[in-house]
Design a protein around this motif. Structure first.
Motif, mmCIF file in Angstrom:
data_model
loop_
_atom_site.group_PDB
_atom_site.id
_atom_site.type_symbol
_atom_site.label_atom_id
_atom_site.label_comp_id
_atom_site.label_asym_id
_atom_site.label_seq_id
_atom_site.Cartn_x
_atom_site.Cartn_y
_atom_site.Cartn_z
ATOM 1 N N GLN A 1 2.209 1.833 -3.493
ATOM 2 C CA GLN A 1 1.129 2.301 -4.351
ATOM 3 C C GLN A 1 0.831 3.772 -4.094
ATOM 4 O O GLN A 1 0.674 4.571 -5.017
ATOM 5 C CB GLN A 1 -0.135 1.477 -4.104
ATOM 6 C CG GLN A 1 -0.090 0.064 -4.646
ATOM 7 C CD GLN A 1 -1.374 -0.682 -4.321
ATOM 8 O OE1 GLN A 1 -1.979 -0.472 -3.280
ATOM 9 N NE2 GLN A 1 -1.774 -1.568 -5.219
ATOM 10 N N ASP B 1 7.065 -1.370 -9.253
ATOM 11 C CA ASP B 1 5.900 -0.726 -8.632
ATOM 12 C C ASP B 1 5.262 0.270 -9.594
ATOM 13 O O ASP B 1 4.043 0.365 -9.704
ATOM 14 C CB ASP B 1 6.308 -0.005 -7.348
ATOM 15 C CG ASP B 1 6.912 -0.939 -6.325
ATOM 16 O OD1 ASP B 1 6.375 -2.041 -6.139
ATOM 17 O OD2 ASP B 1 7.923 -0.572 -5.703
ATOM 18 N N THR C 1 0.831 -1.203 0.000
ATOM 19 C CA THR C 1 0.000 0.000 0.000
ATOM 20 C C THR C 1 0.865 1.251 0.000
ATOM 21 O O THR C 1 0.566 2.224 -0.703
ATOM 22 C CB THR C 1 -0.921 -0.005 1.231
ATOM 23 O OG1 THR C 1 -1.754 -1.162 1.190
ATOM 24 C CG2 THR C 1 -1.787 1.243 1.261
ATOM 25 N N TYR D 1 1.536 0.052 -11.178
ATOM 26 C CA TYR D 1 0.562 1.122 -10.976
ATOM 27 C C TYR D 1 -0.097 1.526 -12.292
ATOM 28 O O TYR D 1 -1.324 1.642 -12.369
ATOM 29 C CB TYR D 1 1.245 2.331 -10.340
ATOM 30 C CG TYR D 1 0.324 3.512 -10.135
ATOM 31 C CD1 TYR D 1 -0.568 3.542 -9.060
ATOM 32 C CD2 TYR D 1 0.326 4.583 -11.017
ATOM 33 C CE1 TYR D 1 -1.429 4.618 -8.878
ATOM 34 C CE2 TYR D 1 -0.528 5.661 -10.845
ATOM 35 C CZ TYR D 1 -1.405 5.676 -9.779
ATOM 36 O OH TYR D 1 -2.249 6.741 -9.600
#
Length: 221
Positions: free
Chosen positions: A6, A190, A3, A194
């Protein structure tokens, strides 16, 4: 993708610090994305990115005594991260360097707290590793121990020229050369995760293929 990672990618995109299009990197490569931490240039954004730095460092479980910010971007990032750490109950001193030695007052090139104990170097990204090498030399010269590097984004790119690419990324080379971890708030995987999410919107998902191809060409496993 965690999290925190993100949230950081989303924050960097919304702040205009992480952009997509056609850019030329410091290494001369054509890149479909560009990350410029210098654009964390107002109080709210600087405070927020410092929260991400601080939480990443805390979550790592690393034992450390102070922070060091290499001139120039690292100065602001280290100072802001020290403030965020203190707010989370981890008050630590910080120091930074100036490019030219001061010949009056306290003199020297180091400003802030005395370099001692286990020192975390705080910067934006690692490209050629020059900033880290200079920081390590200064920290060791003061009798302290560099124990980690903390950066915002790990591009996960192999160093070298197109016809002679290293097997390691700049981050991996730094970690191997100095025997210390390089912590990053987020990395290229990442970022790709995304923009691959339909929730990111068509404006970003259109760059998925280009970023994936770039990772395929220059990325490490």
């Amino acid at each position: 993708m965690s999290t925190l990672r993100q949230q950081f990618i989303a924050f960097a995109v919304n702040a205009g610090v992480l952009r997509f299009g056609d850019f030329v990197t410091k290494a001369g490569r054509q890149s479909p994305y560009f990350f410029n931490a210098g654009l964390f240039n107002d109080g709210a954004n600087l405070g927020q990115v410092a929260e991400f730095y601080a939480q990443t460092l805390i979550d790592s479980g690393l034992e450390f005594d102070m922070l060091f910010g290499p001139a120039y971007k690292g100065i602001t990032l280290a100072a802001a991260t020290a403030v965020a750490l203190a707010a989370k109950g981890h008050n630590r001193p910080f120091a930074y360097n100036r490019k030219e030695a001061k010949d009056h007052g306290e003199g020297g090139t180091i400003v802030g707290a005395k370099l001692q104990g286990r020192v975390v170097i705080v910067d934006d990204v690692i490209s050629a590793g020059t900033s880290v090498r200079e920081s390590v030399d200064m920290i060791r010269a003061a009798g302290a121990t560099p124990c980690a590097v903390l950066i915002a984004l790990d591009r996960m790119e192999r160093s070298g020229t197109d016809d002679a690419l290293s097997k390691l990324s700049a981050v991996q080379e730094v970690s191997a050369a100095y025997g210390m971890p390089v912590l990053s708030i987020a990395n290229l995987n990442d970022l790709l995760g995304y923009i691959s999410d339909a929730g990111a919107g068509a404006e970003l998902t259109q760059y998925k293929a280009a970023v994936a191809a770039y990772r395929q060409r220059y990325g490490v496993a």
